[in-house]
Write a protein that holds these residues in place. Structure first.
Motif, PDB file in Angstrom:
ATOM      1  N   HIS A   1     -17.681  10.280   8.847  1.00 24.32           N
ATOM      2  CA  HIS A   1     -18.332   9.838   9.356  1.00 24.32           C
ATOM      3  C   HIS A   1     -20.006  10.047   9.151  1.00 24.32           C
ATOM      4  O   HIS A   1     -20.765   8.923   8.425  1.00 24.32           O
ATOM      5  N   PHE A   2     -20.235  11.402   9.629  1.00 27.28           N
ATOM      6  CA  PHE A   2     -20.931  11.827   9.460  1.00 27.28           C
ATOM      7  C   PHE A   2     -21.526  11.172   8.138  1.00 27.28           C
ATOM      8  O   PHE A   2     -22.809  10.955   8.127  1.00 27.28           O
ATOM      9  N   CYS A   3     -20.802  11.913   6.943  1.00 26.09           N
ATOM     10  CA  CYS A   3     -21.461  12.136   5.883  1.00 26.09           C
ATOM     11  C   CYS A   3     -21.605  10.347   5.470  1.00 26.09           C
ATOM     12  O   CYS A   3     -22.272  10.878   3.410  1.00 26.09           O
ATOM     13  N   ARG A   4     -21.301   9.790   5.470  1.00 27.29           N
ATOM     14  CA  ARG A   4     -20.862   8.389   4.528  1.00 27.29           C
ATOM     15  C   ARG A   4     -21.972   7.838   5.599  1.00 27.29           C
ATOM     16  O   ARG A   4     -23.004   7.303   5.015  1.00 27.29           O
ATOM     17  N   HIS A   5     -22.546   8.299   6.712  1.00 27.65           N
ATOM     18  CA  HIS A   5     -23.375   6.710   7.459  1.00 27.65           C
ATOM     19  C   HIS A   5     -25.086   7.912   7.979  1.00 27.65           C
ATOM     20  O   HIS A   5     -25.238   7.047   8.330  1.00 27.65           O
ATOM     21  N   ARG A   6     -25.157   9.078   8.159  1.00 29.21           N
ATOM     22  CA  ARG A   6     -25.870   9.942   8.734  1.00 29.21           C
ATOM     23  C   ARG A   6     -26.570  11.034   7.171  1.00 29.21           C
ATOM     24  O   ARG A   6     -27.621  10.784   6.972  1.00 29.21           O
ATOM     25  N   GLU A   7     -25.559  12.199   6.728  1.00 33.69           N
ATOM     26  CA  GLU A   7     -26.330  12.706   6.204  1.00 33.69           C
ATOM     27  C   GLU A   7     -24.908  13.368   4.754  1.00 33.69           C
ATOM     28  O   GLU A   7     -23.887  13.516   5.448  1.00 33.69           O
ATOM     29  N   TRP A   8     -25.353  12.528   3.374  1.00 34.52           N
ATOM     30  CA  TRP A   8     -24.619  12.964   2.244  1.00 34.52           C
ATOM     31  C   TRP A   8     -24.497  15.236   2.578  1.00 34.52           C
ATOM     32  O   TRP A   8     -25.381  15.964   3.256  1.00 34.52           O
TER      33      TRP A   8
END
Ligand SMILES: O=C(NC/C=C/[C@H]1O[C@@H](n2ccc(=O)cc2)[C@H](O)[C@@H]1O)c1cc([N+](=O)[O-])cc(O)c1O
Ligand SMILES: [Mg+2]
Length: 215
Positions: A31-38
């Motif tokens: 979720h973090f890498c999809r919506h915040r930071e790759w």
């Protein structure tokens, strides 16, 4: 100074995931890498292919080259039966420190041996130091130019035996052309390409599964 990306990934795990629940750790990172930071985790799409290969092989000893934040380490370890383990090699001590905490948060530390150092230095010691006879599964996800030399080193050290499965990330993007050419043209490997996408993007990427047929 700013925190590092791995530190921000760990924070996301600590905020969103439940201690002892590996799936919640995986979900929090995705979720973090999809919506915040790759970030360069194998991700959910290729991760599902990784899961299916791990389940199919049901390995007792796994070698992972390239721990990074421990995302794929957790994906693999959560599927291992009691007594099985994954040895994961990480070169960067800062990444290793984060990965240890991510693995601990998931509750899988008993199934994981995180080793700090370079693959080329550690592979020759695997038998002596860890009592490994041969690996059932090797997941390659470290520096792309190391895939081929490390595969040859694993062969030379007798750590790849008949039936060993190599699973390589990023064979399209960023790409590992010399490795692909080797496993696809060698009479000693049976190779298959699982077409997918670069983590969290629409770009093409995929995993190459290569089964060693013996000498
Ligand atoms: O470059 C990539 N991966 C290199 C990974 C390297 C990791 O392996 C470790 N290592 C551990 C042991 C060693 O001996 C050497 C390095 C390094 O310390 C790092 O933690 C990559 C890049 C993209 N991309 O889209 O650009 C996508 C991906 O999925 C990738 O995996
Ligand atoms: Mg990768």
């Amino acid at each position: 100074t700013r925190t590092s990306r791995p530190q921000r990934i760990l924070k996301a795990v600590q905020r969103k995931a439940t201690v002892g629940d590996p799936q919640s750790v995986i979900t929090a990172i995705d979720h973090f890498c999809r919506h915040r930071e790759w970030a360069m985790n194998v991700g959910d799409e290729k991760g599902s292919i990784l899961d299916s290969v791990v389940s199919e092989v049901s390995p007792v000893t796994v070698l992972e080259l390239g721990t990074y934040c421990g995302y794929s380490t957790v994906r693999i370890a959560r599927l291992l039966p009691p007594g099985a383990c994954v040895i994961t090699l990480e070169f960067n001590p800062d990444y290793a420190a984060i990965a240890r905490q991510v693995i601990q948060w998931s509750g899988l530390e008993d199934k994981v041996q995180l080793v700090e150092g370079a693959s080329g230095d550690w592979i020759p010691w695997m038998k002596e130091h860890f009592g490994v006879q041969a690996f059932d599964l090797v997941f390659l996800d470290h520096w792309k130019e190391r895939y081929l030399p490390d595969t040859k080193l694993l062969e030379e050290c007798g750590l790849i035996q008949k039936g060993t499965v190599l699973l390589a990330d990023n064979v399209i993007c960023p790409g590992t052309p010399d490795y692909l050419e080797y496993v696809r043209n060698s009479p000693r490997y049976n190779s298959h390409y699982y077409r997918s996408h670069l983590e969290y993007t629409k770009a093409e990427d995929g995993l190459e599964k290569s089964v060693f047929l013996g000498y």
